[in-house]
Design an enzyme around this catalytic site. Sequence first.
Site, short mmCIF file in Angstrom:
data_model
loop_
_atom_site.label_atom_id
_atom_site.label_comp_id
_atom_site.label_asym_id
_atom_site.label_seq_id
_atom_site.Cartn_x
_atom_site.Cartn_y
_atom_site.Cartn_z
N ASP A 1 61.63 62.55 -28.10
CA ASP A 1 62.65 63.40 -27.46
C ASP A 1 63.86 63.94 -28.65
OD1 ASP A 1 63.97 64.92 -25.60
OD2 ASP A 1 64.11 63.15 -24.12
C1 BGC Z 1 65.16 66.15 -22.85
C2 BGC Z 1 63.78 66.54 -22.95
C3 BGC Z 1 63.96 67.79 -23.41
C4 BGC Z 1 64.31 68.11 -24.96
C5 BGC Z 1 64.20 69.53 -25.54
C6 BGC Z 1 65.92 66.46 -24.39
O1 BGC Z 1 67.34 66.25 -24.47
O2 BGC Z 1 65.42 64.88 -22.64
O3 BGC Z 1 63.47 66.45 -21.63
O4 BGC Z 1 62.51 68.51 -23.32
O5 BGC Z 1 65.86 67.76 -24.83
O6 BGC Z 1 65.26 70.46 -25.12
#
Ligand code: BGC
Length: 748
Positions: free
Chosen positions: A280
């Site tokens: 993530d």
């Molecule tokens: C989130 C993800 C997301 C990623 C990209 C993160 O902060 O937890 O779900 O896909 O950002 O934007």
Amino acid sequence: MKSIKLIATALISVFIGSCSSQKETPEAIIENKVDSLLNLMTLEEKLGQMNQLSPYNLEELAKRIRKGEVGSILNVVNPEEINKIQEVALNESRLGIPILVARDVIHGYKTIFPIPLGQAATFNPEIAEQGARVAAIEASSDGIRWTFAPMIDVSRDPRWGRIAESCGEDPYLSAVIGAAMVKGYQGESLNAPTAIAACAKHFVAYGAAEGGRDYNSTFIPERVLRNVYLPPFKAAVDAGCATFMTSFNDNDGVPSTANSFVLKDVLRKEWKYDGMVVTDWASALEMINHGFCTDEKDAAEKSVNAGVDMEMVSETFIKHLKQSITDKKVAMETIDNAVRNILRLKYRLGLFDNPYVVTPQSVKYAEKHLQTARTAVEQSAILLKNANQTLPLTDKVKTLAVIGPMADAPYEQMGTWVFDGEKAHTQTPLMAIKQMYGNQVKVIFEKGLEYSRDKNTKGISRAVNAARQADAVVVFVGEESILSGEAHSLANLNLQGAQSLLIKELSATGKPVITVVMAGRQLAITKEVEASNAVLYSFHPGTMGGPAIADILFGKVNPSGKTPVTFPRISGQVPIYYAQHNTGRPANPTEMLIDDIPVEAGQTSIGCRSFYLDAGNSPLFPFGYGLSYTTFEYSSLTLSSEKLTTQDSLSVSFTLKNTGHYDGTEVVQLYIQDKTGSVTRPVKELKRFQRITLKAGESKQVSLSIPVSELAFWGYDMKFEVEPGDFRLWVGTNSSEGLTKDFSVSAL
Ligand code: BGC
């Protein structure tokens, strides 16, 4: 540089030529291409493929792509820019490997569908699949080939703002809806130009964040992990989900980004997954904050050694892993495997053959897309209360007061994770009621409150005046979109601002009050339900919320949504979910509540049961709940056999009759209880559901079948098996009502 690329291409072609002569499968051909390309790559280029950036400056990005330092980008959505980026990657980097372009397309790209929790409320995998397909068609038209969805974290805590992005509290419902979304995003074949790779996230247990506070630690033991949190992810693998994302949380002390048990033992070894795993956003780096890694290098090493392939934005891999190889902290084989997973995906997506975006015509907000989104809202809105058939509105209603901060809030009704949807394209309930039913009713609009958190009550008297002049009042309340989603946790689940007061004052006029809630989570709305004659709950419905809700209010559409989560009476009941385990002292329905307890009552005089003195145990609305304008009757439940073996399949049949005056759709639900296990079992578990449409007065024989093998669970010995014994089964309209029968299962 060009000559090396030519040699590389030639080598690959010769190789493919020889492969195809042996009539290899497309997958085998891809594997050969991956290996050939890998053989040509330097360590730096391999680490470059493992690096995903969210670029702020395209010139800088181009420089880095030329040097082979980037495998993927996110958050660039301009097709011309994307084509330029691909040109640089293909023509100006040594090996000409295309860039994988990603974006969070969570519930629609331009045409915004209901938030995923709302899509789950349809209990309709087909509509979820269609929604994802529409999102993929629109997003790919701008060059996006990878989305970070579906989010299939089972969540039993509405304080957690990200419950909005989830499919709710149930593993089976999340598995069915999540798998449908995977199919929708990826389409028939990943290499079709409108296919975008899906990403099952967040792996894993993130939805169990302690106290519902985002990013918080989780403490989920392996058995619960396997019985509750992993099944939707397994279903995503089975549906061919191209990628997985690790989660931010640490579970029992191990951050998911370094959890080799889930990433390797479960995902790769048990499930034989050959897709790609991304961290993530900066979750590798954040392991330093967790107190799990000493520094960036340690974080990079722990991530890749645990089975991560690509790092989102924090660049610890590219900065440090070369040294880690020298230090023998990471094996070259680990890097090669990660790069294989990345290249395999790029080949599967057809990026080497078709790297550029071709947008011949605009598909955004296509009429068909809008209609599908509208159907999704129609099926997702949940009728929670309808006293004396307040709804649908009849022609006796000549003047309608439309009130509330969410009645005409085009931005807010789109909900969380809308980077690309535009409020100018959103159709609000006020717009739709005026446009579609304006010749039938006179509409008086008063906001009452400016926005959902507004505490300034000065507009309420105008709203009350409007109500007095009307035959019925529809009040639109709920949450602005910023109140749910990532990092937007709440400790108090009541309606925000003065919304509750607004409903109370409207109710005091004596006019029929219909409350429509648009929110990102299930709220604690006990008082507001009491004060309203009818309540329709629409999780943030997106672009087409207005027309769909207007049609429901006026009876053109009969509501059929069901709660994908349990609604608490008050925040303190959370976590509350239907598939709980029994205690040794379950509460009786007649338990004495706080106001009935005599003063100076003796300590044990009111019994010693498991319940809350001030709220009881029952929810405001159970899981699977939702009314219709018509009524349904279940009868004649029969089982194919009441004595089964572990090898059998159970057929359940019953009669469903539409006993009311409207045509309607019922979501029939089948629950099972495994009465005694080697470990305690949930009091009920959803095993099947189906939407059945019946004309007024019509009956249908419904059959659902379930192989006994699907009653398996991870028991005391951590084996996944069916434990012979006694079971109970329910079929019904929600998780707390239904016809029931017992059956037993014996070993063969
Ligand atoms: C989130 C993800 C997301 C990623 C990209 C993160 O902060 O937890 O779900 O896909 O950002 O934007």
